[in-house]
Design an enzyme around this catalytic site. Structure first.
Site, PDB file in Angstrom:
ATOM      1  N   CYS A 116       0.819  -1.229   0.000  1.00 55.00           N
ATOM      2  CA  CYS A 116       0.000   0.000   0.000  1.00 55.00           C
ATOM      3  C   CYS A 116       0.847   1.271   0.000  1.00 55.00           C
ATOM      4  CB  CYS A 116      -0.948  -0.006   1.188  1.00 55.00           C
ATOM      5  SG  CYS A 116      -1.891  -1.524   1.308  1.00 55.00           S
ATOM      6  N   HIS A 256      -3.447   6.718   3.300  1.00 53.98           N
ATOM      7  CA  HIS A 256      -3.831   5.462   2.643  1.00 53.98           C
ATOM      8  C   HIS A 256      -5.203   5.058   3.180  1.00 53.98           C
ATOM      9  CE1 HIS A 256      -4.121   1.498   1.240  1.00 53.98           C
ATOM     10  NE2 HIS A 256      -3.880   0.935   2.402  1.00 53.98           N
ATOM     11  N   ASN A 286     -10.123  -0.772   0.483  1.00 57.86           N
ATOM     12  CA  ASN A 286      -8.673  -0.627   0.454  1.00 57.86           C
ATOM     13  C   ASN A 286      -8.175  -1.085  -0.913  1.00 57.86           C
ATOM     14  OD1 ASN A 286      -5.908  -0.917   0.739  1.00 57.86           O
ATOM     15  ND2 ASN A 286      -6.013  -1.885   2.759  1.00 57.86           N
TER      16      ASN A 286
HETATM   17  C1  LIG Z   1      -9.594  -6.001   9.884  1.00 57.09           C
HETATM   18  C2  LIG Z   1     -10.250  -5.084  10.876  1.00 57.09           C
HETATM   19  C3  LIG Z   1     -11.296  -4.228  10.195  1.00 57.09           C
HETATM   20  C4  LIG Z   1     -10.937  -5.912  11.952  1.00 57.09           C
HETATM   21  O1  LIG Z   1     -11.529  -5.066  12.904  1.00 57.09           O
HETATM   22  P1  LIG Z   1     -11.305  -5.367  14.452  1.00 57.09           P
HETATM   23  O2  LIG Z   1     -12.116  -4.393  15.179  1.00 57.09           O
HETATM   24  O3  LIG Z   1      -9.827  -5.388  14.694  1.00 57.09           O
HETATM   25  O4  LIG Z   1     -11.955  -6.789  14.577  1.00 57.09           O
HETATM   26  P2  LIG Z   1     -11.279  -8.130  15.105  1.00 57.09           P
HETATM   27  O5  LIG Z   1     -10.361  -8.670  14.069  1.00 57.09           O
HETATM   28  O6  LIG Z   1     -10.760  -7.879  16.469  1.00 57.09           O
HETATM   29  O7  LIG Z   1     -12.571  -9.017  15.167  1.00 57.09           O
HETATM   30  C5  LIG Z   1     -13.624  -8.740  16.051  1.00 57.09           C
HETATM   31  C6  LIG Z   1     -14.705  -9.763  15.805  1.00 57.09           C
HETATM   32  O8  LIG Z   1     -15.351  -9.503  14.550  1.00 57.09           O
HETATM   33  C7  LIG Z   1     -15.358 -10.690  13.782  1.00 57.09           C
HETATM   34  N1  LIG Z   1     -15.272 -10.331  12.359  1.00 57.09           N
HETATM   35  C8  LIG Z   1     -14.171 -10.219  11.589  1.00 57.09           C
HETATM   36  N2  LIG Z   1     -14.527  -9.873  10.338  1.00 57.09           N
HETATM   37  C9  LIG Z   1     -15.872  -9.766  10.336  1.00 57.09           C
HETATM   38  C10 LIG Z   1     -16.809  -9.443   9.342  1.00 57.09           C
HETATM   39  N3  LIG Z   1     -16.453  -9.158   8.081  1.00 57.09           N
HETATM   40  N4  LIG Z   1     -18.108  -9.414   9.679  1.00 57.09           N
HETATM   41  C11 LIG Z   1     -18.505  -9.686  10.928  1.00 57.09           C
HETATM   42  N5  LIG Z   1     -17.662 -10.009  11.908  1.00 57.09           N
HETATM   43  C12 LIG Z   1     -16.350 -10.043  11.624  1.00 57.09           C
HETATM   44  C13 LIG Z   1     -14.164 -11.476  14.251  1.00 57.09           C
HETATM   45  O9  LIG Z   1     -14.337 -12.848  13.966  1.00 57.09           O
HETATM   46  C14 LIG Z   1     -14.177 -11.190  15.734  1.00 57.09           C
HETATM   47  O10 LIG Z   1     -15.119 -12.020  16.342  1.00 57.09           O
HETATM   48  P3  LIG Z   1     -14.822 -12.670  17.801  1.00 57.09           P
HETATM   49  O11 LIG Z   1     -14.658 -11.474  18.702  1.00 57.09           O
HETATM   50  O12 LIG Z   1     -16.017 -13.477  18.029  1.00 57.09           O
HETATM   51  O13 LIG Z   1     -13.560 -13.429  17.598  1.00 57.09           O
HETATM   52  C15 LIG Z   1      -9.215  -4.157  11.548  1.00 57.09           C
HETATM   53  O14 LIG Z   1      -8.403  -4.915  12.411  1.00 57.09           O
HETATM   54  C16 LIG Z   1      -8.341  -3.458  10.576  1.00 57.09           C
HETATM   55  O15 LIG Z   1      -8.787  -2.597   9.855  1.00 57.09           O
HETATM   56  N6  LIG Z   1      -7.045  -3.782  10.565  1.00 57.09           N
HETATM   57  C17 LIG Z   1      -6.095  -3.153   9.699  1.00 57.09           C
HETATM   58  C18 LIG Z   1      -6.348  -3.582   8.304  1.00 57.09           C
HETATM   59  C19 LIG Z   1      -5.496  -2.848   7.339  1.00 57.09           C
HETATM   60  O16 LIG Z   1      -5.381  -1.674   7.409  1.00 57.09           O
HETATM   61  N7  LIG Z   1      -4.908  -3.610   6.434  1.00 57.09           N
HETATM   62  C20 LIG Z   1      -4.199  -3.133   5.341  1.00 57.09           C
HETATM   63  C21 LIG Z   1      -3.018  -2.376   5.719  1.00 57.09           C
HETATM   64  S1  LIG Z   1      -2.444  -1.615   4.318  1.00 57.09           S
END
Ligand SMILES: CC(C)(COP(=O)(O)OP(=O)(O)OC[C@H]1O[C@@H](n2cnc3c(N)ncnc32)[C@H](O)[C@@H]1OP(=O)(O)O)[C@@H](O)C(=O)NCCC(=O)NCCS
Length: 329
Positions: A116, A256, A286
């Site tokens: 990214c 980003h 993204n």
């Molecule tokens: C991926 C992201 C959105 C997840 O959000 P989060 O608040 O961290 O969520 P978590 O991964 O802690 O998951 C929380 C819960 O939601 C659930 N979950 C994950 N994806 C889900 C979806 N699409 N729909 C519903 N629930 C979802 C998980 O299973 C978890 O459930 P649990 O608590 O029962 O285990 C977030 O971590 C993020 O944006 N990370 C950075 C991503 C990024 O920028 N990547 C590219 C970099 S260039």
């Protein structure tokens, strides 16, 4: 500002595939909800490149538009840099594909893989090539077809990504406008947190790698989130310090576009006012290396980049890589 800018953006162009996949469409594919995706990421829809079209097709379209905007012919280009982690193939490069499609017969062409942050790495490189007089016109493209490397059975990642391309033509500065500073950084020790493990020389394609779904993007979302905020704050603060520009003098922040919570956290820590933050991830998701040039194109079309404005670009991606660039328009 410590130095006069050596290069400036002469033209901007972008391409978003026609097909749109909404959060409601995703509800029918994986166990997710529109409300979860909006609340946790800010994303509402993303574009998906149609079957039969390639990364270099959409990159070439963005390139055509950037060249038209710059008033330049493809044969006037000295160099084409494509930032991508979803290339047409390992080789020839996507940049060579773009070169053939737009007829940039005098250019050198190559890809860079910095995920990214790739577009900002490309912009920093273009700035150096032009400032030193090595080249006059460099086309920098960020273009991704992430939909082809997304695991559509993994709700934790498939809701996040989208396709698209953005391009800028960079040329010599007029002495006032241009790139005031650029910064690039990496930390390869954290590469495992965000990767595409299959298909390279470590794990060449076998039935086993396919069964294990190793040819799709993998991410430890929560860990990546923390590092994204930390590194983008570093990138923003570094470039402001290096150029001697105060955060309150930044007119527009283009982060980003990965997660609106990341964007807000970075802006808050760098102390950039909320009305100066640009967000379009609700419409694109993204798009990795394409995210910043897609945003630049939209900002320009919406009149958010006026003459004299200082625009801070900040990115983070797999590798890990992070980068920033301060531009005076
Ligand atoms: C991926 C992201 C959105 C997840 O959000 P989060 O608040 O961290 O969520 P978590 O991964 O802690 O998951 C929380 C819960 O939601 C659930 N979950 C994950 N994806 C889900 C979806 N699409 N729909 C519903 N629930 C979802 C998980 O299973 C978890 O459930 P649990 O608590 O029962 O285990 C977030 O971590 C993020 O944006 N990370 C950075 C991503 C990024 O920028 N990547 C590219 C970099 S260039």
């Amino acid at each position: 500002m410590k130095h006069a800018p050596g290069s400036m953006i002469l033209g901007i162009g972008a391409f978003a595939p026609e097909k749109v996949l909404t959060n409601h469409d995703l509800e029918k594919i994986v166990d997710t909800t529109d409300a979860w995706i909006r609340e946790r990421t800010g994303i509402e829809r993303r574009h998906i490149l149609e079957k039969g079209k390639t990364n270099s097709d959409q990159a070439a379209e963005a390139a055509h538009r950037a060249l038209k905007d710059a008033g330049l012919k493809a044969r006037e280009l000295d160099c084409i840099i494509v930032a991508t982690i979803t290339p047409d193939s390992f080789f020839p490069s996507t940049a060579c594909g773009v070169q053939a499609k737009i007829g940039a017969t005098h250019a050198a062409a190559f890809d860079i893989a910095a995920a990214c942050s790739g577009f900002l790495y490309g912009l920093a490189l273009a700035n150096s090539l032009i400032s030193t007089g090595f080249y006059k016109h460099v086309l920098v493209i960020g273009s991704e077809v992430l939909s082809r490397f997304t695991d559509w059975e993994d709700r934790a990642t498939c809701v996040l990504f989208g396709d698209g391309a953005g391009a800028v033509v960079v040329g010599p500065s007029d002495g006032k406008k241009g790139i005031l500073g650029a910064y690039m950084k990496s930390d390869g020790r954290l590469g495992h947190l965000l990767s595409l493990p299959g298909g390279g020389a470590t794990h060449p394609a076998t039935h086993e790698t396919i069964d294990k779904r190793m040819h799709f993007l993998k991410m430890e979302g929560r860990e990546v989130f923390k590092h994204a905020v930390r590194t983008m704050v570093d990138a923003a603060e570094h470039i402001l310090k290096e150029t001697g520009v105060h955060a309150s003098d930044v007119d527009l922040l283009i982060n980003h576009q990965a997660n609106v919570r990341i964007i807000d956290a970075v802006a808050e820590r760098v102390e950039i006012a909320h009305d100066k933050i640009f967000v379009n991830l609700q419409d694109f998701g993204n798009t990795s290396a394409a995210s910043i040039p897609l945003a630049l194109d939209q900002c320009r079309r919406e009149g958010r980049l006026s003459e004299g404005d200082k625009c801070l670009l900040v990115a983070f991606g797999g590798g890990f890589t992070w980068a920033s660039c301060l531009i005076q328009f």
